[in-house]
Design a protein around this motif. Sequence first.
Motif, mmCIF file in Angstrom:
data_model
loop_
_atom_site.group_PDB
_atom_site.id
_atom_site.type_symbol
_atom_site.label_atom_id
_atom_site.label_comp_id
_atom_site.label_asym_id
_atom_site.label_seq_id
_atom_site.Cartn_x
_atom_site.Cartn_y
_atom_site.Cartn_z
ATOM 1 N N UNK A 126 61.564 15.661 19.771
ATOM 2 C CA UNK A 126 61.885 14.555 20.692
ATOM 3 C C UNK A 126 60.594 13.793 20.981
ATOM 4 N N UNK A 127 60.207 12.948 20.027
ATOM 5 C CA UNK A 127 58.843 12.404 20.013
ATOM 6 C C UNK A 127 58.700 11.002 20.600
ATOM 7 N N UNK A 128 59.769 10.456 21.171
ATOM 8 C CA UNK A 128 59.664 9.170 21.862
ATOM 9 C C UNK A 128 59.650 9.456 23.362
ATOM 10 N N UNK A 129 58.613 9.023 24.043
ATOM 11 C CA UNK A 129 58.486 9.329 25.470
ATOM 12 C C UNK A 129 59.613 8.683 26.264
ATOM 13 N N UNK A 130 59.910 9.273 27.428
ATOM 14 C CA UNK A 130 60.954 8.720 28.287
ATOM 15 C C UNK A 130 60.621 7.290 28.705
ATOM 16 N N UNK A 131 59.348 7.041 28.947
ATOM 17 C CA UNK A 131 58.919 5.695 29.336
ATOM 18 C C UNK A 131 59.187 4.698 28.225
ATOM 19 N N UNK A 132 58.897 5.094 26.983
ATOM 20 C CA UNK A 132 59.117 4.193 25.854
ATOM 21 C C UNK A 132 60.600 4.029 25.559
ATOM 22 N N UNK A 133 61.359 5.099 25.718
ATOM 23 C CA UNK A 133 62.812 4.993 25.554
ATOM 24 C C UNK A 133 63.385 3.938 26.490
ATOM 25 N N UNK A 134 62.978 4.021 27.751
ATOM 26 C CA UNK A 134 63.477 3.074 28.754
ATOM 27 C C UNK A 134 63.016 1.655 28.443
ATOM 28 N N UNK A 135 61.772 1.521 28.023
ATOM 29 C CA UNK A 135 61.235 0.189 27.682
ATOM 30 C C UNK A 135 62.049 -0.440 26.552
ATOM 31 N N UNK A 136 62.347 0.352 25.543
ATOM 32 C CA UNK A 136 63.122 -0.173 24.415
ATOM 33 C C UNK A 136 64.550 -0.517 24.827
ATOM 34 N N UNK A 137 65.149 0.336 25.653
ATOM 35 C CA UNK A 137 66.505 0.048 26.137
ATOM 36 C C UNK A 137 66.518 -1.229 26.975
ATOM 37 N N UNK A 138 65.520 -1.393 27.812
ATOM 38 C CA UNK A 138 65.424 -2.594 28.651
ATOM 39 C C UNK A 138 65.270 -3.853 27.804
ATOM 40 N N UNK A 139 64.517 -3.754 26.721
ATOM 41 C CA UNK A 139 64.330 -4.910 25.842
ATOM 42 C C UNK A 139 65.641 -5.323 25.182
ATOM 43 N N UNK A 164 80.002 -7.769 24.017
ATOM 44 C CA UNK A 164 79.712 -6.761 25.034
ATOM 45 C C UNK A 164 78.802 -5.698 24.409
ATOM 46 N N UNK A 165 77.830 -5.226 25.154
ATOM 47 C CA UNK A 165 76.903 -4.232 24.602
ATOM 48 C C UNK A 165 76.293 -3.398 25.720
ATOM 49 N N UNK A 166 76.185 -2.095 25.476
ATOM 50 C CA UNK A 166 75.483 -1.189 26.379
ATOM 51 C C UNK A 166 74.547 -0.314 25.569
ATOM 52 N N UNK A 167 73.570 0.291 26.227
ATOM 53 C CA UNK A 167 72.617 1.138 25.513
ATOM 54 C C UNK A 167 72.216 2.338 26.367
ATOM 55 N N UNK A 168 72.116 3.494 25.730
ATOM 56 C CA UNK A 168 71.674 4.720 26.375
ATOM 57 C C UNK A 168 70.299 5.100 25.834
ATOM 58 N N UNK A 169 69.520 5.784 26.646
ATOM 59 C CA UNK A 169 68.321 6.416 26.121
ATOM 60 C C UNK A 169 68.711 7.782 25.569
ATOM 61 N N UNK A 170 68.087 8.169 24.471
ATOM 62 C CA UNK A 170 68.423 9.421 23.795
ATOM 63 C C UNK A 170 68.182 10.627 24.704
ATOM 64 N N UNK A 178 74.626 1.475 21.921
ATOM 65 C CA UNK A 178 73.470 1.836 21.104
ATOM 66 C C UNK A 178 72.669 2.950 21.764
ATOM 67 N N UNK A 179 71.777 3.546 20.988
ATOM 68 C CA UNK A 179 70.882 4.597 21.486
ATOM 69 C C UNK A 179 69.438 4.163 21.259
ATOM 70 N N UNK A 180 68.625 4.254 22.294
ATOM 71 C CA UNK A 180 67.196 3.948 22.191
ATOM 72 C C UNK A 180 66.391 5.239 22.241
ATOM 73 N N UNK A 181 65.384 5.356 21.373
ATOM 74 C CA UNK A 181 64.471 6.486 21.446
ATOM 75 C C UNK A 181 64.939 7.745 20.760
ATOM 76 N N UNK A 182 65.822 7.614 19.772
ATOM 77 C CA UNK A 182 66.228 8.778 18.977
ATOM 78 C C UNK A 182 64.992 9.344 18.269
ATOM 79 N N UNK A 183 64.937 10.676 18.039
ATOM 80 C CA UNK A 183 63.762 11.270 17.392
ATOM 81 C C UNK A 183 63.361 10.550 16.105
ATOM 82 N N UNK A 184 62.086 10.222 16.031
ATOM 83 C CA UNK A 184 61.572 9.547 14.843
ATOM 84 C C UNK A 184 61.724 8.044 14.860
#
Length: 468
Positions: A374-387, A355-361, A329-335
């Motif tokens: 690219x309107x999702x901050x890196x911090x929020x991308x990581x937070x969403x991926x971690x969740x 099995x599942x893995x996730x990348x930040x956009x 999956x991808x976390x933090x895609x634009x919009x």
Amino acid sequence: MIFKENLYFLIWHEIKYLITSLKIILNFAHSMKTKTLKANKVNVITMGCSKNLVDSEVLMGQLKANQFEVEHEGDTKDHQIVIINTCGFVENAKQESIDTILRFVEEKKNGTVEKVYVTGCLSERYKGDLEKEIPEVDAYFGTRDLPKLLKTLKANYKHELVGERLLTTPQHYAYFKISEGCDRPCSFCAIPLMRGKHVSVPVESLVERAKLLAKNGTKELLLIAQDLTYYGLDLYKKRELANLLDKLSDVEGIEWIRLHYAFPSGFPMEVLDIMKNRSNICNYLDMPLQHISDNMLKSMRRGITKQKTIDTVNQIRDKLPSIAIRTTLIAGYPGESEEDHEEMLKWVEASRFERLGIFTYSHEENTHAFSLKDDVSEKLKKKRADEVMKLQQEISYQLNQQKIGQSFKVLIDKKEGDYFIGRTEFDSPDVDNEVLIKASNDLYLSKGSFANVKITSATDFDLYGDLE
């Protein structure tokens, strides 16, 4: 006064002598260091994915056939030449490739290597910029420039060796590339920029390659491509993955065949019939789904809706109830809104992927998505991926607990410390669960052998068991 001046003169003369001597010693040491490098010895460094790894293995096979001594990511420090096979997929991978180039350029300056060459995806995508910013590299090559690279090394491209390679993996398993490039229009992906359009390898050629690997001791083929399901459309005007699997499963000595990187849209369901009827095709499917929100899927240009994605997964599981599905999956895609993210979390919880893995956009230039903000901050991308991963960790734990008391056929990969370590048919190397079997004085399991193991305990991502 005269005595003092003479003393200063003598001291200064002595200092100059010492400096000159030191320079001679350093130059001698440098020349000796250079002389210890083995002529025509090459160290190949691979960055990025398994598809890059296959390219490095083919390169190494060609070099060996041209009488070069070759090692992969070796630490002998006596290689004359370094070839770095780079990754240019996302920002982190690009930075890692650049850091590796700079490290070996510094070694070249210090005399510990003589030549540094760069190839692969980063070089394909940014060759002009790299030549300008890091001119110390002797030459840059793209993803399709193997003959040019060999010619620069005064080696011949041996057509008769096509399909042959030096494995960097343990001999008992090999990544098996069935096609190159991609025709999919995914908005976030730069692969077509670096690898070009989809090109399938003919069935007959792949069968011969599989036979050669099997002859040399390979028992597991990990099929890889940018999109397995597209296989054959260019050559045969129809999807031929099922036919390819049928032919590969007949190759004597191949005991496991594993499928990686299948696109959900247009998935050829007849593949499942082959998997069901052939015991040496693993009940395993790597299908990157990227997201579930219709908003995101449309913007990503995935050619599929939320409901169609759910229906496809359910249909696969209905046909093969024992299948293990790996997705990415991808976390933090634009919009991506908080609602989109919550929708993904609920879907992951309901789907219970094995099995599942996730990348930040990663915002990649020249992709369709680069025109978006690219309107999702890196911090929020990581937070969403971690969740997402925290949720998947609990799902994985629960699924693993259900395996306690069950017996599985396990392929032994290695021995580390007090344990033999292997995998079931539901696990791919490096990314999935491992099975740990306690070693003892009267127990020996050879690498590449199969063993029947009864699971006695389990953690989030590991299984523990005893031989039956």
